[in-house]
Design a protein around this motif. Structure first.
Motif, mmCIF file in Angstrom:
data_model
loop_
_atom_site.group_PDB
_atom_site.id
_atom_site.type_symbol
_atom_site.label_atom_id
_atom_site.label_comp_id
_atom_site.label_asym_id
_atom_site.label_seq_id
_atom_site.Cartn_x
_atom_site.Cartn_y
_atom_site.Cartn_z
ATOM 1 N N ASN A 8 -2.171 14.301 -7.657
ATOM 2 C CA ASN A 8 -1.766 12.988 -7.122
ATOM 3 C C ASN A 8 -1.381 11.980 -8.205
ATOM 4 O OD1 ASN A 8 -2.148 13.642 -4.334
ATOM 5 N ND2 ASN A 8 -4.347 13.447 -4.636
ATOM 6 N N THR A 10 0.580 9.283 -10.018
ATOM 7 C CA THR A 10 1.485 8.216 -9.595
ATOM 8 C C THR A 10 1.710 7.262 -10.765
ATOM 9 O OG1 THR A 10 0.753 8.322 -7.290
ATOM 10 C CG2 THR A 10 1.833 6.287 -7.996
ATOM 11 N N GLU A 24 5.478 9.692 -7.696
ATOM 12 C CA GLU A 24 4.663 9.389 -6.524
ATOM 13 C C GLU A 24 3.860 10.614 -6.086
ATOM 14 O OE1 GLU A 24 4.158 6.579 -4.400
ATOM 15 O OE2 GLU A 24 4.944 5.548 -6.172
ATOM 16 N N ARG A 25 2.557 10.567 -6.325
ATOM 17 C CA ARG A 25 1.616 11.573 -5.822
ATOM 18 C C ARG A 25 2.060 12.999 -6.161
ATOM 19 N NH1 ARG A 25 0.095 10.650 0.257
ATOM 20 N NH2 ARG A 25 -1.491 12.174 -0.392
ATOM 21 N N GLY A 66 -4.328 9.156 -10.245
ATOM 22 C CA GLY A 66 -4.138 10.588 -10.446
ATOM 23 C C GLY A 66 -5.097 11.167 -11.470
ATOM 24 N N GLU A 301 4.256 16.002 3.136
ATOM 25 C CA GLU A 301 3.380 16.492 2.074
ATOM 26 C C GLU A 301 3.782 17.915 1.691
ATOM 27 O OE1 GLU A 301 1.033 14.685 0.636
ATOM 28 O OE2 GLU A 301 1.253 12.958 1.975
#
Length: 319
Positions: A8, A10, A24-25, A66, A301
């Motif tokens: 994750n 970011t 982003e993620r 993250g 996702e």
């Protein structure tokens, strides 16, 4: 066994135009001894991923959240002093422009030697011997250790930077567009050096590039990035056999296939979105010919659809 796990991640930049959502993620893992390719168009955030792993993002950029686990240790929790000891020693970096990476007022040998003395505690004599060994391992005569960057060709400088990245025998090497700007022959030489050293030393490498066919020739798995997000993560065999994300399919259609030279090349319609004003839902949906109603609602996702094959696509989920 995974040597590196990214969870994750970011990273954003604050600008006068707004917040740039560069990464982003993003989540992926790097297996011990493998080369993982990270592919995407210019401005998609792939180089920012590399710099984020090293904690080298400069203001106005910042890592928002993250985890970056190197052998189970989270680099995001390390102090800057600790990161200075970790860089080059445990995780190193091959930059895009060797000319900008090398200091013009010091010899190439001195710059490699500095890393050895700083991180490994080598004596001057031992460091010089190791520099000679490293230069020869990348195809540069040991006698060129006293040469300055301007006295070397572009290919030699790039190979010297590779030698520098390998000086302290790091666990992970990040190569950021290492062949950009080189002619075809020099590019092939540099890639041969990387592949040979990776095989001989068992290196674990993240290979960042915009050149999909090139990466497919040296990597085992490939992560496809678009507008700050990973959209597909798959093996090279799966890429050649059946990529599932429409963006990956578009990339494959835009390159010449030597096995089917008469195949019509197709470009991806539209343009890459502004990272300060991303579309809602899937970032690729304004350019996607397979777009459905739910594509505009929520960013999908990454979902594992088969072993070692992950896709972030509403269409795949619907099917």
């Amino acid at each position: 066994m995974n040597i590196l796990e990214v969870r994750n991640l970011t990273t954003r930049f604050s600008t006068a135009r707004g917040i740039v959502r560069a990464v982003e993620r993003v989540s992926f893992h790097l297996k011990k001894g493998e080369i993982l390719g990270l592919i995407g168009e210019s401005g998609c955030g792939k180089s920012t991923v590399g710099l984020s792993l090293l904690r080298l993002v400069e203001p106005p950029g910042r890592i928002v959240t993250g985890q970056v686990l190197l052998d189970g240790v989270d680099l995001m929790k390390k102090s800057e002093s600790e990161m200075n000891d970790i860089r080059w020693k445990l995780i190193s970096y091959i930059p895009q422009s060797a000319m900008n990476a090398l200091n013009p007022i010091y010899s190439v040998g001195w710059q490699i030697r500095e890393a050895l003395q700083r991180h490994e505690g080598y004596s001057l004599g031992r460091a010089r011997a190791r520099v000679a060994e490293l230069l020869e391992s990348v195809g540069i005569a040991a006698s060129r250790a006293g040469s300055y960057p301007h006295e070397m060709s572009g290919g030699m400088k790039q190979r010297a930077v590779i030698a520098m990245a390998l000086a302290c025998s790091p666990k992970v090497v990040i190569s950021d567009e290492a062949t950009t700007g080189l002619d075809v022959m020099t590019q092939a030489q540099v890639l041969h050096v990387i592949k040979t050293l990776q095989s001989r030393l068992g290196l674990s490498m993240l290979f960042i590039s915009h050149d999909l066919p090139l990466v497919a020739n040296i990597c085992e798995r490939i992560a496809i990035m678009y507008a700050g997000r990973l959209v597909e993560l798959l093996t090279v065999d799966q890429l050649r056999r059946q990529p599932l994300h429409p963006y990956t399919q578009g990339l494959m259609s835009s390159f010449i296939d030597l096995k089917a030279p008469l195949r019509r090349l197709e470009s991806i319609p539209g343009s890459v979105p502004d990272l300060t004003d991303l579309p809602c839902g899937c970032g690729f949906h304004p350019r996607c010919c397979q777009c459905g109603g739910d594509c505009c609602c929520k960013a999908p996702e990454l979902v594992e659809v088969e072993p070692d094959h992950w896709v972030a696509c509403c269409k795949v989920v619907r099917e």
